[in-house]
Design a protein around this motif. Structure first.
Motif, short mmCIF file in Angstrom:
data_model
loop_
_atom_site.label_atom_id
_atom_site.label_comp_id
_atom_site.label_asym_id
_atom_site.label_seq_id
_atom_site.Cartn_x
_atom_site.Cartn_y
_atom_site.Cartn_z
N ASN A 30 0.85 -1.18 0.00
CA ASN A 30 0.00 0.00 0.00
C ASN A 30 0.89 1.24 0.00
OD1 ASN A 30 -1.70 2.19 0.77
ND2 ASN A 30 -3.19 0.74 1.61
N ASN A 31 1.07 1.83 -1.19
CA ASN A 31 2.00 2.96 -1.32
C ASN A 31 1.61 4.13 -0.43
OD1 ASN A 31 3.22 1.36 -3.19
ND2 ASN A 31 2.74 2.63 -4.96
N GLN A 32 0.33 4.46 -0.38
CA GLN A 32 -0.10 5.61 0.41
C GLN A 32 0.13 5.38 1.90
OE1 GLN A 32 -1.01 8.68 -0.81
NE2 GLN A 32 -0.71 9.17 1.36
N LYS A 33 -0.07 4.17 2.36
CA LYS A 33 0.18 3.87 3.78
C LYS A 33 1.67 4.00 4.09
CE LYS A 33 -4.02 2.94 5.10
NZ LYS A 33 -4.73 3.81 6.07
N LEU A 34 2.52 3.57 3.16
CA LEU A 34 3.96 3.74 3.34
C LEU A 34 4.32 5.22 3.46
CD1 LEU A 34 5.50 1.15 0.83
CD2 LEU A 34 5.68 1.09 3.32
N VAL A 35 3.74 6.00 2.59
CA VAL A 35 3.99 7.45 2.62
C VAL A 35 3.54 8.03 3.96
CG1 VAL A 35 3.37 9.69 1.61
CG2 VAL A 35 3.90 7.73 0.12
N ASP A 36 2.35 7.65 4.39
CA ASP A 36 1.81 8.18 5.66
C ASP A 36 2.73 7.86 6.83
OD1 ASP A 36 -0.40 9.20 4.38
OD2 ASP A 36 -1.72 7.52 4.87
N ILE A 37 3.27 6.64 6.86
CA ILE A 37 4.16 6.24 7.96
C ILE A 37 5.38 7.15 8.00
CG2 ILE A 37 5.73 4.44 8.77
CD1 ILE A 37 3.67 2.39 7.67
N PHE A 38 6.02 7.33 6.86
CA PHE A 38 7.30 8.04 6.85
C PHE A 38 7.17 9.56 6.83
CE2 PHE A 38 8.50 3.77 5.53
CZ PHE A 38 9.52 3.53 6.46
N VAL A 39 5.97 10.04 6.63
CA VAL A 39 5.74 11.49 6.74
C VAL A 39 5.31 11.87 8.15
CG1 VAL A 39 4.26 13.41 6.01
CG2 VAL A 39 5.22 11.86 4.30
#
Length: 315
Positions: A30-39
């Protein structure tokens, strides 16, 4: 309280599942979930995520990202976000000294933009990880105006001392055919960044121009160029970082990832303004240009771009 703690643990377990899907290749990424974690996760939350991942999967998630970060910009960004700041900076410093040719700009970046309390932690971490003293390694590997800059430490600003030091710097540059490098290095390395700024203000008041202008004389040579970089980094770190971002070399992506991640929530907005004043563009556009392309790694690049852009908007 217990319910809140359970919800927090549940969230970190969910984050770990997302990371595990990526790292193991099993399950849907899940690309968006990955982004959310690292942001959106804090340094403390990443510590909890590392602990939770180890408990769930018996593996060190930081090591997993470290093993694949060389040719994977997302893994590199993830690694720099997850590692403890002092561990990160100690490692960056070590690589700058021993990763081939000495990377002076990166050494200056760490030594001159971190608060004195952080520098002490970095030195301690460096000693623990590499069984070596940072100051001794810098002295052994670096020649010129920077070699003792990492010795700056905290303290109060003394304006009367600043006036005396400004006169000492003037004499060191102007009184002879050659520059008294030893005096300049000794003085600047023994003063904290606030005191150095006061010295530079005093110098301009006394002599009508910046100390950096004096260092442009031909007799100052490479030494003068290196000291000017250090001084400008102390005076205007946002301009130093903006200049780093404008450099076109093989390390451009690494520099972009590192600066956005390390300056997020500190002065990334100021860096963005300084970058825009010189280029008429923004860091967001730079990220899009460098990472949103049609290469075979476009999915990974898109994730990195979204993480970096998200971090530029955190203040």
């Amino acid at each position: 309280m217990a319910a809140s703690s359970f919800q927090g643990n549940e969230r970190y377990e969910f984050d770990c599942q997302i990371l595990h899907h990526y790292l193991s290749g099993n399950g849907t990424i899940n690309n968006q979930k990955l982004v959310d974690i690292f942001v959106h996760r804090s340094s403390f939350e990443f510590k909890l995520i590392r602990q939770t991942y180890a408990a769930l999967y018996g593996q060190n998630v930081l090591h997993l990202f470290s093993n694949i970060q060389r040719n994977n910009p997302f893994a590199r960004a993830a690694y720099l976000r997850m590692i403890e700041p002092q561990e990160r900076d100690a490692e960056i410093t070590r690589n700058s000294l021993f990763g081939g040719s000495v990377n002076l700009n990166t050494l200056i970046e760490i030594a001159c933009t971190r608060p004195s309390s952080e520098l002490q932690c970095i030195k301690q971490t460096y000693r623990s990880r590499y069984n070596s003293e940072l100051e001794q390694d810098v002295t052994a590997k670096v020649r010129g105006g920077f070699k003792e800059s990492c010795r700056n430490c905290g303290g109060r600003v003394d304006m009367s001392m600043a006036m005396c030091d400004a006169k000492t710097l003037y004499e060191a540059v102007e009184s002879g055919r050659t520059v008294d490098q030893k005096t300049i290095i000794s003085l600047l390395s023994q003063r904290n960044s606030g005191q150095v700024k006061a010295i530079l203000v005093s110098y301009k008041q006394l002599y009508g121009h910046e100390f950096c202008k004096s260092l442009k004389q031909s007799k100052c040579g490479q030494f003068g160029r290196e000291v000017r970089i250090v001084i400008r980094c102390i005076q205007n770190p946002e301009k130093f970082f903006a200049k780093q971002l404008r450099m076109k070399n093989a390390d451009a992506r690494e520099i972009l990832i590192r600066i956005v991640i390390t300056r997020s929530e500190i002065d990334i907005n100021d860096v963005n303004k300084a970058f825009a004043s010189k280029t008429g563009s923004s860091i967001e556009k730079l990220v899009r240009r460098d990472f949103n392309n049609n290469s075979k790694d476009h999915k990974t690049n898109n994730i990195v771009a979204d993480i970096l852009i998200g971090l530029t908007k955190r203040s």
